[in-house]
Motif scaffolding. Structure first.
Motif, short mmCIF file in Angstrom:
data_model
loop_
_atom_site.label_atom_id
_atom_site.label_comp_id
_atom_site.label_asym_id
_atom_site.label_seq_id
_atom_site.Cartn_x
_atom_site.Cartn_y
_atom_site.Cartn_z
N HIS A 122 0.81 -1.21 0.00
CA HIS A 122 0.00 0.00 0.00
C HIS A 122 0.85 1.27 0.00
O HIS A 122 0.34 2.35 -0.25
CB HIS A 122 -0.96 0.00 1.19
CG HIS A 122 -1.97 -1.09 1.11
ND1 HIS A 122 -2.34 -1.85 2.21
CD2 HIS A 122 -2.68 -1.58 0.06
CE1 HIS A 122 -3.25 -2.75 1.84
NE2 HIS A 122 -3.46 -2.60 0.54
N GLN A 123 2.15 1.13 0.28
CA GLN A 123 3.05 2.27 0.19
C GLN A 123 3.72 2.37 -1.17
O GLN A 123 4.48 3.31 -1.44
CB GLN A 123 4.14 2.18 1.27
CG GLN A 123 3.58 2.31 2.69
CD GLN A 123 4.68 2.42 3.72
OE1 GLN A 123 5.64 3.13 3.54
NE2 GLN A 123 4.53 1.69 4.82
N ARG A 124 3.41 1.44 -2.06
CA ARG A 124 4.08 1.40 -3.35
C ARG A 124 3.84 2.67 -4.16
O ARG A 124 4.76 3.19 -4.81
CB ARG A 124 3.61 0.18 -4.13
CG ARG A 124 4.26 0.06 -5.50
CD ARG A 124 3.78 -1.18 -6.23
NE ARG A 124 4.32 -1.22 -7.58
CZ ARG A 124 4.04 -2.17 -8.46
NH1 ARG A 124 3.20 -3.15 -8.14
NH2 ARG A 124 4.57 -2.13 -9.67
N GLY A 125 2.61 3.18 -4.14
CA GLY A 125 2.31 4.39 -4.91
C GLY A 125 3.17 5.57 -4.46
O GLY A 125 3.67 6.33 -5.30
N ALA A 126 3.36 5.71 -3.14
CA ALA A 126 4.19 6.80 -2.64
C ALA A 126 5.64 6.62 -3.05
O ALA A 126 6.33 7.59 -3.41
CB ALA A 126 4.07 6.89 -1.11
N LEU A 127 6.13 5.39 -3.01
CA LEU A 127 7.51 5.13 -3.44
C LEU A 127 7.69 5.45 -4.92
O LEU A 127 8.72 6.01 -5.32
CB LEU A 127 7.86 3.67 -3.16
CG LEU A 127 7.94 3.26 -1.69
CD1 LEU A 127 8.11 1.75 -1.57
CD2 LEU A 127 9.10 3.97 -1.00
N GLU A 128 6.70 5.08 -5.73
CA GLU A 128 6.79 5.37 -7.17
C GLU A 128 6.80 6.87 -7.43
O GLU A 128 7.57 7.36 -8.27
CB GLU A 128 5.63 4.71 -7.90
CG GLU A 128 5.71 3.19 -7.94
CD GLU A 128 4.48 2.55 -8.53
OE1 GLU A 128 3.40 3.21 -8.53
OE2 GLU A 128 4.56 1.41 -9.00
N MET A 129 5.94 7.59 -6.72
CA MET A 129 5.90 9.04 -6.93
C MET A 129 7.19 9.69 -6.47
O MET A 129 7.69 10.63 -7.10
CB MET A 129 4.69 9.64 -6.22
CG MET A 129 3.37 9.24 -6.85
SD MET A 129 1.94 10.08 -6.15
CE MET A 129 2.12 11.72 -6.82
N HIS A 130 7.76 9.17 -5.37
CA HIS A 130 9.03 9.74 -4.91
C HIS A 130 10.14 9.46 -5.91
O HIS A 130 11.00 10.32 -6.15
CB HIS A 130 9.41 9.20 -3.54
CG HIS A 130 10.60 9.91 -2.98
ND1 HIS A 130 10.49 11.07 -2.24
CD2 HIS A 130 11.93 9.66 -3.09
CE1 HIS A 130 11.70 11.50 -1.92
NE2 HIS A 130 12.59 10.65 -2.41
N TRP A 131 10.15 8.28 -6.49
CA TRP A 131 11.15 7.95 -7.52
C TRP A 131 11.09 8.99 -8.63
O TRP A 131 12.12 9.50 -9.08
CB TRP A 131 10.86 6.56 -8.08
CG TRP A 131 11.80 6.12 -9.17
CD1 TRP A 131 12.92 5.36 -9.02
CD2 TRP A 131 11.70 6.41 -10.57
NE1 TRP A 131 13.53 5.16 -10.25
CE2 TRP A 131 12.80 5.80 -11.22
CE3 TRP A 131 10.78 7.13 -11.35
CZ2 TRP A 131 13.02 5.87 -12.59
CZ3 TRP A 131 11.00 7.21 -12.73
CH2 TRP A 131 12.10 6.60 -13.34
N GLN A 132 9.87 9.30 -9.07
CA GLN A 132 9.72 10.25 -10.16
C GLN A 132 10.16 11.65 -9.74
O GLN A 132 10.88 12.34 -10.47
CB GLN A 132 8.26 10.27 -10.62
CG GLN A 132 8.00 11.12 -11.85
CD GLN A 132 6.52 11.29 -12.12
OE1 GLN A 132 5.85 12.12 -11.49
NE2 GLN A 132 6.00 10.47 -13.03
N VAL A 133 9.72 12.10 -8.57
CA VAL A 133 10.06 13.45 -8.12
C VAL A 133 11.56 13.60 -7.91
O VAL A 133 12.15 14.65 -8.20
CB VAL A 133 9.28 13.80 -6.83
CG1 VAL A 133 9.81 15.07 -6.19
CG2 VAL A 133 7.79 13.96 -7.14
N ALA A 134 12.22 12.55 -7.40
CA ALA A 134 13.68 12.62 -7.20
C ALA A 134 14.39 12.86 -8.53
O ALA A 134 15.34 13.66 -8.61
CB ALA A 134 14.17 11.34 -6.55
#
Length: 472
Positions: free
Chosen positions: A389-401
């Motif tokens: 359930h935290q995967r979406g946040a990790l994906e968005m952080h990958w992109q923002v980084a």
């Protein structure tokens, strides 16, 4: 008769027969007959084109609707493989049409397959045969006494029921209250349709000259009996086609849509992500290709325009028009899986679309108007949510980084294109659509992504990412 073939072995039958001569449902129900004898039906109700707009649907536009629905159903039933080697499909569809000469022309074939192949990254082979004429739909035969109901400027737009389409439509009405607005909705389930109707009632409080809601329903009966492809990238083609038909019926030469630039350009959320895994439904190149197709079909120039392409979702939500309709925010939806097939909340709360919605409302200081309706609450402590359930946040952080690193370079635009090469295609399309200098469009896109990164860093789930994973 229509056949669908995939280049993989599927649990679904790999061959279907489409019978357009069988009346049923609201207007007609088309039968799919598989090789194992499974009979399925899909339905389409486009009667509101004539009922709401007072226009009889001509043969070439009725054909476009049939083609859009048939390709969408084919896309749903041709299940992709689980990995990159099985992702690509070769889809062959034969569709009965009224204007077979038109659709068999090389120019039309090229335009059609160009849109579908960009949207799905598959090979599409479309063949056409003569459609039976004894069962016309209501929209093709219903004449109305008052055909020219719009005395002033007409603004036709897609209206999905999502937060972006609601906020964008509200802003447009507030800007041009003297215009006649036609909101076009594709309806694929009852909960979606009801939310759309409720939102339209709220928009009427802004008192436009007139507001007409045209709904076209499309459904697959007994859908849960077969395995289906979840990506459904041809949804974009279906809804853009329905919107274009409504716009032409209202004598407009443009279809507006409102999708924030982050969602419209839809950059990858992971280094291994295939291009088609990110939707291209309203990508600028899709709008270019659809514009070429509809212009060819209509015999004059027709354009599609995203009125929010340089705005983040938070910027759209900050518009004063939305602040005058705060009670409508909970009626909108954004979840990739809306509506969830279970009792209770209709949105998951943890997919990237839900996260983008919640960070937008937080940055627009409207988070208190959107506290319910999610199965999982991202404002709860992170340890209450599983890794999945935290995967979406990790994906968005990958992109923002990666966006942040690119934007920190001396030439921010060049850095963005190196990191995300697909931006060059979007940039080229936007230069043509907006008739702006290339440098200005690049500057607008740099500003868009700077705002997005700042908004993400103010969003509590950005702190979920463990420090050792932030630089991964």
């Amino acid at each position: 008769m229509s056949h669908l073939h995939s280049n993989k072995g599927l649990q679904n039958p790999d061959q279907y027969a489409f019978d357009f001569g069988r009346p049923g449902g609201a207007n007609y129900a088309t039968a799919f007959e598989g090789k194992d004898g499974l009979i399925m039906h899909y339905g389409l109700d486009d009667a509101e084109i004539s009922g709401q707009l007072g226009a009889v649907l001509p043969a070439h536009l009725a054909d476009l609707i049939d083609i859009a629905v048939a390709t969408y159903m084919s896309d749903r039933l041709a299940v992709r493989g689980a990995d990159a080697s099985d992702w690509h499909r070769s889809v062959q569809v034969t569709i009965p049409v009224r204007r077979i000469d038109l659709w068999n022309s090389p120019e039309m074939q090229h335009a059609l397959t160009g849109v579908l192949e960009f949207l799905t990254e598959d090979d599409w082979h479309l063949r056409f045969c003569q459609r039976p004429s004894q069962f016309p739909r209501v929209a093709e035969t219903q004449h109305h006494l008052f055909g020219d109901q719009f005395a002033g400027p007409v603004r036709v737009s897609l209206f999905s029921g999502g937060l972006d389409s609601f906020a964008g439509t509200a802003a447009a009405i507030a800007t041009e209250p003297q215009s006649h607005f036609v909101c076009v909705s594709g309806v694929t389930n009852q909960r979606q349709g009801e939310r759309q109707r409720q939102q339209i009632r709220c928009l009427k409080r802004l008192e436009p000259a007139s507001l007409t809601h045209v709904r076209m329903a499309c459904w697959l009966k007994r859908a849960d009996e077969v395995r289906q492809e979840p990506t459904r990238r041809t949804r974009g083609f279906l809804f853009l086609a329905l919107g274009a038909v409504a716009a032409l019926s209202a004598r407009a030469d443009r279809l507006m849509l409102y999708e924030n630039g982050i969602g419209a350009l839809n950059l990858p959320y992971g280094s291994a992500e295939l291009g088609v895994m990110t939707s291209r439904s309203v990508h600028p190149q899709t709008l270019d290709r659809m514009g070429a197709l509809i212009s060819l079909l209509a015999g004059h120039e027709f354009t599609f325009r995203n009125g929010a392409v340089f705005q983040t979702k938070a910027m759209m939500c900050a518009d004063p028009a939305l602040r005058s309709l705060l009670d409508a925010i909970p009626l909108t939806f954004s979840c990739d899986a809306f509506p969830l097939r279970r009792k209770g909340p209709s949105q998951c709360g943890v997919c990237t679309s839900c996260l983008l919605r919640r960070l937008a409302l937080l940055n627009a200081n409207l988070q208190h108007n959107d506290t319910e309706g999610y199965r999982y609450d991202v404002y709860a402590p992170a340890n209450l949510l599983s890794d999945r359930h935290q995967r979406g946040a990790l994906e968005m952080h990958w992109q923002v980084a990666r966006l942040t690193a690119a934007l920190s370079q001396d030439n921010a635009w060049a850095g963005l294109v190196r990191e995300f090469p697909g931006l060059a295609v979007a940039h080229q399309s936007l230069v043509g659509q907006l008739v702006l200098p290339a440098a200005n469009v690049a500057e607008e896109l740099v500003s868009l992504y700077r705002h997005h990164c700042e908004e993400w860093n103010r969003f509590p789930p950005s702190s979920w990412v463990p420090s050792q994973r932030k630089a991964a």
